[in-house]
Design a protein around this motif. Structure first.
Motif, short mmCIF file in Angstrom:
data_model
loop_
_atom_site.label_atom_id
_atom_site.label_comp_id
_atom_site.label_asym_id
_atom_site.label_seq_id
_atom_site.Cartn_x
_atom_site.Cartn_y
_atom_site.Cartn_z
N LYS A 175 0.83 -1.20 0.00
CA LYS A 175 0.00 0.00 0.00
C LYS A 175 0.87 1.26 0.00
CE LYS A 175 -3.58 0.63 -0.08
NZ LYS A 175 -4.47 0.83 -1.25
N ARG A 176 1.93 1.24 0.77
CA ARG A 176 2.82 2.40 0.81
C ARG A 176 3.40 2.70 -0.57
NH1 ARG A 176 8.15 2.76 1.81
NH2 ARG A 176 8.39 0.62 2.61
N ASP A 177 3.78 1.65 -1.28
CA ASP A 177 4.36 1.83 -2.61
C ASP A 177 3.33 2.30 -3.65
OD1 ASP A 177 6.79 1.01 -1.65
OD2 ASP A 177 6.66 -1.03 -2.44
N LEU B 236 -0.99 -12.59 -5.13
CA LEU B 236 -1.20 -13.00 -3.75
C LEU B 236 -0.54 -12.02 -2.79
CD1 LEU B 236 -2.34 -15.35 -1.95
CD2 LEU B 236 -0.02 -16.29 -2.01
N ASN B 237 0.65 -11.59 -3.11
CA ASN B 237 1.40 -10.72 -2.21
C ASN B 237 1.04 -9.25 -2.36
OD1 ASN B 237 2.80 -12.92 -1.16
ND2 ASN B 237 4.42 -12.79 -2.69
N ARG B 238 0.27 -8.92 -3.40
CA ARG B 238 -0.13 -7.53 -3.61
C ARG B 238 -1.27 -7.13 -2.68
NH1 ARG B 238 -1.40 -6.33 -9.68
NH2 ARG B 238 -3.33 -7.38 -9.11
N GLY C 144 5.89 5.81 -4.50
CA GLY C 144 5.01 5.79 -3.35
C GLY C 144 5.52 6.59 -2.17
N LEU C 145 5.01 6.24 -0.99
CA LEU C 145 5.36 6.95 0.24
C LEU C 145 6.64 6.41 0.86
CD1 LEU C 145 1.84 7.03 1.96
CD2 LEU C 145 2.88 8.81 0.55
N ARG C 146 7.41 7.29 1.44
CA ARG C 146 8.55 6.86 2.23
C ARG C 146 8.06 6.32 3.57
NH1 ARG C 146 10.74 12.11 0.52
NH2 ARG C 146 12.44 11.80 -0.97
N ARG C 147 8.91 5.50 4.20
CA ARG C 147 8.57 5.03 5.54
C ARG C 147 8.42 6.22 6.49
NH1 ARG C 147 12.49 0.40 5.16
NH2 ARG C 147 11.24 -1.48 4.82
N THR C 148 9.25 7.24 6.28
CA THR C 148 9.17 8.41 7.16
C THR C 148 7.80 9.08 7.05
OG1 THR C 148 10.23 9.72 5.41
CG2 THR C 148 11.65 8.87 7.17
N ASP C 149 7.23 9.09 5.84
CA ASP C 149 5.91 9.70 5.65
C ASP C 149 4.85 8.95 6.46
OD1 ASP C 149 7.00 11.46 3.75
OD2 ASP C 149 6.64 10.05 2.10
N VAL C 150 4.85 7.63 6.31
CA VAL C 150 3.83 6.82 6.98
C VAL C 150 4.03 6.84 8.49
CG1 VAL C 150 2.86 4.49 7.21
CG2 VAL C 150 3.54 5.35 4.96
N ALA C 151 5.27 6.70 8.93
CA ALA C 151 5.54 6.69 10.36
C ALA C 151 5.09 8.00 11.01
CB ALA C 151 7.03 6.46 10.61
N ALA C 152 5.37 9.12 10.35
CA ALA C 152 4.98 10.42 10.91
C ALA C 152 3.47 10.54 11.00
CB ALA C 152 5.56 11.54 10.06
N ARG C 153 2.75 10.08 9.96
CA ARG C 153 1.30 10.18 9.97
C ARG C 153 0.68 9.24 11.01
NH1 ARG C 153 -1.64 12.17 5.69
NH2 ARG C 153 -3.07 10.38 5.73
#
Length: 278
Positions: free
Chosen positions: A12-14, A212-214, A33-42
């Motif tokens: 989902k992040r990608d 399956l992994n998507r 997509g989104l960086r980990r920093t983006d998701v972690a901050a939100r």
């Protein structure tokens, strides 16, 4: 080694572009997509913690963290339910040293009676792995000539991914393939899903594994079939969950008048040739 939960969050992040969530893009990104920093901050968590979840090093995030991640990724209700389900099964997964037994294939007598009452309609009982367990005569003549019911233990998922005829029969094959892959995550247990994918993956190839992994949550729109004798047929599907049996009863209803007329014609042609209920 990753987990279903981590794979879904990463996928989902990608798939989300920063501007979709109002996040400014400060320069070139190494991946889409989104960086980990983006998701972690939100989500209000650390980047290190998010990394551990995605990589499968933390398998037991709290309910609050799961909900925060759902908010951070702006998931819709179906995706939120899937995220919670993956968090549940990920927390309970242990390394299996023996091959799990496949799911049961028996159908309760009362469910078979229900199928009988639905005659001559088009209805089928399956489990989440795609095993076709019982069906009406209407389903039999609908599938006649497609190859699905030609084996002793028909399986819809195996048919979709390994039988070339499926790509013609299902007009929207990509959507149906996503549905079948997604339903493996809702199988009676994660062990059963792993048992089936171990059998299917070598035959279906990388396209199956990728789907399956998507973790794409399917829309389950109108089902379009290119029947061998009746051209295009369009159906709405009503699904009755048989939770106690880990099975589902799916009724196919004509989505338009043309399909209803063609179904009546097929029924007349097939009357008396096929068994009522398998």
């Amino acid at each position: 080694m990753g987990t279903p939960l981590g794979d879904f969050i990463r996928a989902k992040r990608d798939s989300i572009q920063p501007d979709e969530l109002g996040i400014p893009d400060h320069g070139r990104r190494r991946s889409p997509g989104l960086r980990r920093t983006d998701v972690a901050a939100r989500a209000g968590i650390s980047v290190e913690y998010l990394t551990r979840i995605e990589q499968g090093r933390d398998r037991n995030p709290s309910v609050a963290v799961v909900n925060a991640l759902a908010d951070a990724l702006s998931l819709d209700p179906s995706e939120r339910n899937h995220l919670r389900y993956l968090a549940k099964i990920t927390g309970g997964v242990c390394a299996a040293h023996t091959r799990p037994a496949p799911p049961r294939r028996d159908v309760r007598p009362s469910v078979r009676e229900t199928l009988h009452l639905l005659e001559p309609g088009i209805a089928v009982v399956t489990n989440r792995l795609g095993d076709v367990l019982a069906h009406t005569s209407g389903y039999a003549w609908l599938m006649d000539g497609t190859g699905l019911l030609e084996t002793g233990a028909p399986n819809l998922t195996r048919y979709v991914f390994t039988d070339p005829r499926a790509r013609t029969f299902f007009a929207d094959w990509d959507d149906v393939a996503d549905e079948q892959a997604f339903d493996l995550w809702l199988a009676p247990s994660v062990e059963n899903a792993e048992w089936f994918t171990a059998e299917l993956a070598p035959l279906a190839g990388p396209d199956f594994t990728r789907r399956l992994n998507r973790h794409t949550v399917p829309k389950r729109d109108v089902l379009r079939l290119m029947h061998p004798t009746a051209q295009e047929l369009r159906f709405r599907r009503e699904t009755l969950e048989l939770a106690a049996d880990a099975q589902q009863l799916v009724v196919h209803l004509p989505a338009d008048e043309r399909t209803a007329q063609r179904v009546d014609h097929l029924r007349q042609q097939s009357f008396g040739r096929l068994r009522a209920v398998v």
